[in-house]
Design a protein around this motif. Structure first.
Motif, mmCIF file in Angstrom:
data_model
loop_
_atom_site.group_PDB
_atom_site.id
_atom_site.type_symbol
_atom_site.label_atom_id
_atom_site.label_comp_id
_atom_site.label_asym_id
_atom_site.label_seq_id
_atom_site.Cartn_x
_atom_site.Cartn_y
_atom_site.Cartn_z
ATOM 1 N N VAL A 177 0.826 -1.226 0.000
ATOM 2 C CA VAL A 177 0.000 0.000 0.000
ATOM 3 C C VAL A 177 0.859 1.274 0.000
ATOM 4 N N LEU A 178 2.171 1.119 0.060
ATOM 5 C CA LEU A 178 3.045 2.308 0.097
ATOM 6 C C LEU A 178 3.216 2.875 -1.312
ATOM 7 N N PRO A 179 3.398 4.194 -1.415
ATOM 8 C CA PRO A 179 3.537 4.776 -2.758
ATOM 9 C C PRO A 179 4.879 4.417 -3.396
ATOM 10 N N GLU A 180 4.923 4.424 -4.712
ATOM 11 C CA GLU A 180 6.182 4.177 -5.440
ATOM 12 C C GLU A 180 7.136 5.345 -5.248
ATOM 13 N N GLN A 181 6.551 6.550 -5.180
ATOM 14 C CA GLN A 181 7.386 7.761 -5.122
ATOM 15 C C GLN A 181 6.769 8.815 -4.201
ATOM 16 N N LEU A 182 7.640 9.694 -3.668
ATOM 17 C CA LEU A 182 7.176 10.910 -2.990
ATOM 18 C C LEU A 182 7.753 12.075 -3.793
ATOM 19 N N THR A 183 7.080 13.219 -3.753
ATOM 20 C CA THR A 183 7.667 14.387 -4.429
ATOM 21 C C THR A 183 8.889 14.839 -3.624
ATOM 22 N N TYR A 184 9.735 15.653 -4.239
ATOM 23 C CA TYR A 184 10.937 16.162 -3.574
ATOM 24 C C TYR A 184 10.551 16.879 -2.269
ATOM 25 N N LYS A 185 9.497 17.711 -2.354
ATOM 26 C CA LYS A 185 9.033 18.477 -1.192
ATOM 27 C C LYS A 185 8.568 17.539 -0.061
ATOM 28 N N GLU A 186 7.803 16.510 -0.449
ATOM 29 C CA GLU A 186 7.310 15.551 0.549
ATOM 30 C C GLU A 186 8.475 14.790 1.195
ATOM 31 N N ALA A 187 9.448 14.404 0.375
ATOM 32 C CA ALA A 187 10.583 13.634 0.882
ATOM 33 C C ALA A 187 11.401 14.467 1.872
ATOM 34 N N VAL A 188 11.612 15.751 1.523
ATOM 35 C CA VAL A 188 12.386 16.628 2.420
ATOM 36 C C VAL A 188 11.637 16.817 3.739
ATOM 37 N N SER A 189 10.342 17.022 3.640
ATOM 38 C CA SER A 189 9.547 17.227 4.849
ATOM 39 C C SER A 189 9.545 15.966 5.724
ATOM 40 N N ALA A 190 9.323 14.796 5.092
ATOM 41 C CA ALA A 190 9.283 13.541 5.850
ATOM 42 C C ALA A 190 10.632 13.260 6.499
ATOM 43 N N SER A 191 11.706 13.548 5.779
ATOM 44 C CA SER A 191 13.017 13.250 6.347
ATOM 45 C C SER A 191 13.386 14.240 7.456
ATOM 46 N N SER A 192 12.906 15.489 7.356
ATOM 47 C CA SER A 192 13.207 16.439 8.438
ATOM 48 C C SER A 192 12.487 16.019 9.729
ATOM 49 N N ILE A 193 11.293 15.470 9.584
ATOM 50 C CA ILE A 193 10.552 14.970 10.763
ATOM 51 C C ILE A 193 11.350 13.816 11.390
ATOM 52 N N ALA A 194 11.851 12.922 10.532
ATOM 53 C CA ALA A 194 12.636 11.781 11.032
ATOM 54 C C ALA A 194 13.923 12.241 11.714
ATOM 55 N N ASN A 195 14.534 13.297 11.160
ATOM 56 C CA ASN A 195 15.778 13.807 11.768
ATOM 57 C C ASN A 195 15.523 14.335 13.175
ATOM 58 N N VAL A 196 14.423 15.067 13.340
ATOM 59 C CA VAL A 196 14.115 15.632 14.669
ATOM 60 C C VAL A 196 13.756 14.498 15.638
ATOM 61 N N LEU A 197 13.040 13.486 15.136
ATOM 62 C CA LEU A 197 12.729 12.321 15.979
ATOM 63 C C LEU A 197 14.040 11.697 16.502
ATOM 64 N N THR A 198 14.981 11.489 15.607
ATOM 65 C CA THR A 198 16.262 10.872 15.997
ATOM 66 C C THR A 198 16.972 11.734 17.041
ATOM 67 N N ALA A 199 17.008 13.048 16.789
ATOM 68 C CA ALA A 199 17.678 13.954 17.729
ATOM 69 C C ALA A 199 17.005 13.892 19.097
ATOM 70 N N ASN A 200 15.683 13.858 19.105
ATOM 71 C CA ASN A 200 14.952 13.786 20.385
ATOM 72 C C ASN A 200 15.252 12.481 21.119
ATOM 73 N N LEU A 201 15.297 11.395 20.370
ATOM 74 C CA LEU A 201 15.585 10.096 21.016
ATOM 75 C C LEU A 201 16.992 10.088 21.597
ATOM 76 N N LEU A 202 17.944 10.633 20.835
ATOM 77 C CA LEU A 202 19.342 10.578 21.286
ATOM 78 C C LEU A 202 19.633 11.564 22.418
ATOM 79 N N THR A 203 18.802 12.592 22.549
ATOM 80 C CA THR A 203 18.996 13.509 23.676
ATOM 81 C C THR A 203 18.075 13.131 24.845
ATOM 82 N N GLY A 204 17.355 12.033 24.697
ATOM 83 C CA GLY A 204 16.533 11.526 25.809
ATOM 84 C C GLY A 204 15.255 12.293 26.027
ATOM 85 N N ASP A 205 14.823 13.070 25.026
ATOM 86 C CA ASP A 205 13.614 13.880 25.186
ATOM 87 C C ASP A 205 12.413 13.112 24.614
#
Ligand SMILES: Nc1ncnc2c1ncn2[C@@H]1O[C@H](COP(=O)(O)OP(=O)(O)OP(=O)(O)O)[C@@H](O)[C@H]1O
Ligand SMILES: N[C@@H](CCO)C(=O)O
Length: 294
Positions: A177-205
Motif C-alpha cells: 500500500v506504500l507509494p512508489e514515489q514521494l515528491t521532492y518536497k514531501e521527501a524533504v519534509s518527511a526526512s526532516s521529521i525523522a531527523n528531529v525524531l532521531t535527535a529527540n531520542l538521542l537527547t533523551g527527550d
C-alpha cells in the motif's frame, strides 16, 4: 547450545526502515543433537515448517553458501518463541539472526558483529528489525551499496505497551500500500521529521520524540486503513498522557510509549474499549540483543 534473540519494534513512526528497538519477548533455538535429517521441534503452528524450508535453515544455508562452507552433520533443534508471528514485532528478523548465529556456531565461522549485520540486512532487505535484534536497545541504521551503518544507543527510560490485534499482517502485504514515489518536497519534509525524531531520542527527550513520531509521512498515512486500531489507540494515548503511539514495524501491532505513572490508566482504557480485540503486552527494552549460551 542455546541461541536467544529478542523481538523488535521498527520504524517508531518517522524512522521508517531505519530505526528500531529490541523488546523483551524472545525466540530461543536449542541444539538437541545430531540427527539423520534436519528437524525443528516447535509448537508455532502448521504453517511453520519443521524441515529445511524453515526460515531458520534457509538462512543457515544462505550463510554457509556465502562462506563456501559445507556442514558434515544435520541436527535436531528445538525452537520456542514468545514473539507473535506476522504482527509487526520482528518475528522473521529474530529467526534470521538466529539462523546466522546457528551457522556461525556450527561451522565455526568466527563472524564479527559487522559480518552478522551485513548478512542479516542482505537477507531481510532493511536493517530496522535485524539491527536491534542483533545489538539490543535502540538502533538507527541505513543500508546502501551492500553496506550497513548502524548506531546503537540507549533508549530513554520508558514503559512500552504493545497492542497486538487478533489478525496477521504480512510485511509484504503492508508494503504493497506504500507509494512508489514521494515528491521532492514531501521527501524533504518527511526526512526532516525523522531527523528531529532521531535527535529527540538521542537527547533523551521522549516528550518531544513521542509527539514527532506521530507526524510520520513515510508509511503510517498509507497503512492507517489496514490497521484501524492505530487511530483508536492514538486517541487513547493522547487523552491519557502517553508520550506517543506508532505502528510497530509493518503492523498490525501498535506500540505506545509512556511513563510508569500513566501505565495503569492506559492499560485500563485499552481493556475497556470494546472496539479493540487483541492482546496487550507491557514490555521493556532489551539492552543486549543476540545471546548465545553454551
Ligand atoms: N519462528 C519462525 N520460524 C520460521 N519462520 C518464521 C518464524 N517466525 C516468523 N516466521 C516467518 O516470518 C513470517 C512473518 O514475517 P513478517 O515480516 O511478515 O512479519 P514480522 O517479522 O512478524 O513483522 P515485522 O517485520 O513487521 O516486524 C511468518 O509468516 C513466517 O513465514
Ligand atoms: N520497516 C519495515 C519493518 C517491517 O519489516 C516496514 O515497515 O515495512
Amino acid at each position: 547450545m542455546k541461541i536467544i534473540v529478542p523481538a523488535t519494534s521498527a520504524n517508531l513512526g518517522a524512522g521508517f526502515d531505519s530505526i528500531g528497538i529490541a523488546v523483551n519477548l524472545y525466540l530461543t533455538v536449542e541444539i538437541l543433537g545430531i540427527s539423520n535429517s534436519w528437524y525443528i521441534e516447535h509448537d508455532l503452528g502448521e504453517n511453520i515448517p519443521t524441515d529445511e524450508r524453515n526460515l531458520l535453515l534457509t538462512t543457515l544455508t544462505e550463510v554457509l553458501s556465502v562462506k563456501n562452507v559445507v556442514l558434515s552433520e544435520k541436527y535436531h533443534l528445538k525452537m520456542t518463541s514468545e514473539i507473535p508471528l506476522a504482527r509487526g514485532l520482528g518475528s522473521s528478523s529474530s529467526v534470521i539472526i538466529a539462523g546466522i548465529e546457528l551457522a556461525n556456531q556450527l561451522a565455526q565461522l568466527n563472524l564479527t558483529i559487522d559480518d552478522k549485520l551485513e548478512l542479516a540486512t542482505q537477507i531481510e532487505g532493511h536493517p530496522d528489525n535485524v539491527a536491534p535484534a542483533l545489538l539490543g536497545n535502540l538502533v538507527i541504521a541505513t543500508t546502501s551499496n551492500h553496506h550497513t551503518d548502524a548506531v546503537c544507543a540507549q533508549f530513554p527510560a520508558s514503559k512500552l505497551l504493545a497492542f497486538v490485534p487478533n489478525y496477521e499482517l504480512k510485511t509484504m502485504d503492508s508494503r504493497k500500500v506504500l507509494p512508489e514515489q514521494l515528491t521532492y518536497k514531501e521527501a524533504v519534509s518527511a526526512s526532516s521529521i525523522a531527523n528531529v525524531l532521531t535527535a529527540n531520542l538521542l537527547t533523551g527527550d521522549l516528550l518531544s520524540a513521542g509527539k514527532i513520531m506521530e507526524r510520520d509521512r513515510f508509511h503510517e498515512p498509507y497503512r492507517a486503513n489496514l490497521v484501524p486500531e492505530l487511530a483508536i489507540l492514538r486517541k487513547i494515548g493522547r487523552a491519557h498522557g502517553a508520550y506517543g503511539t506508532y505502528l510497530s514495524g509493518a503492523g498490525p501491532t501498535i506500540m505506545m510509549l509512556c511513563a510508569d505513572e500513566v501505565l495503569s490508566v492506559l492499560t485500563e482504557q485499552i481493556h475497556q474499549d470494546k472496539q479493540l480485540t487483541g492482546q496487550l503486552y507491557s514490555l521493556e527494552i532489551d539492552k543486549i540483543g543476540l545471546k548465545t549460551e553454551h
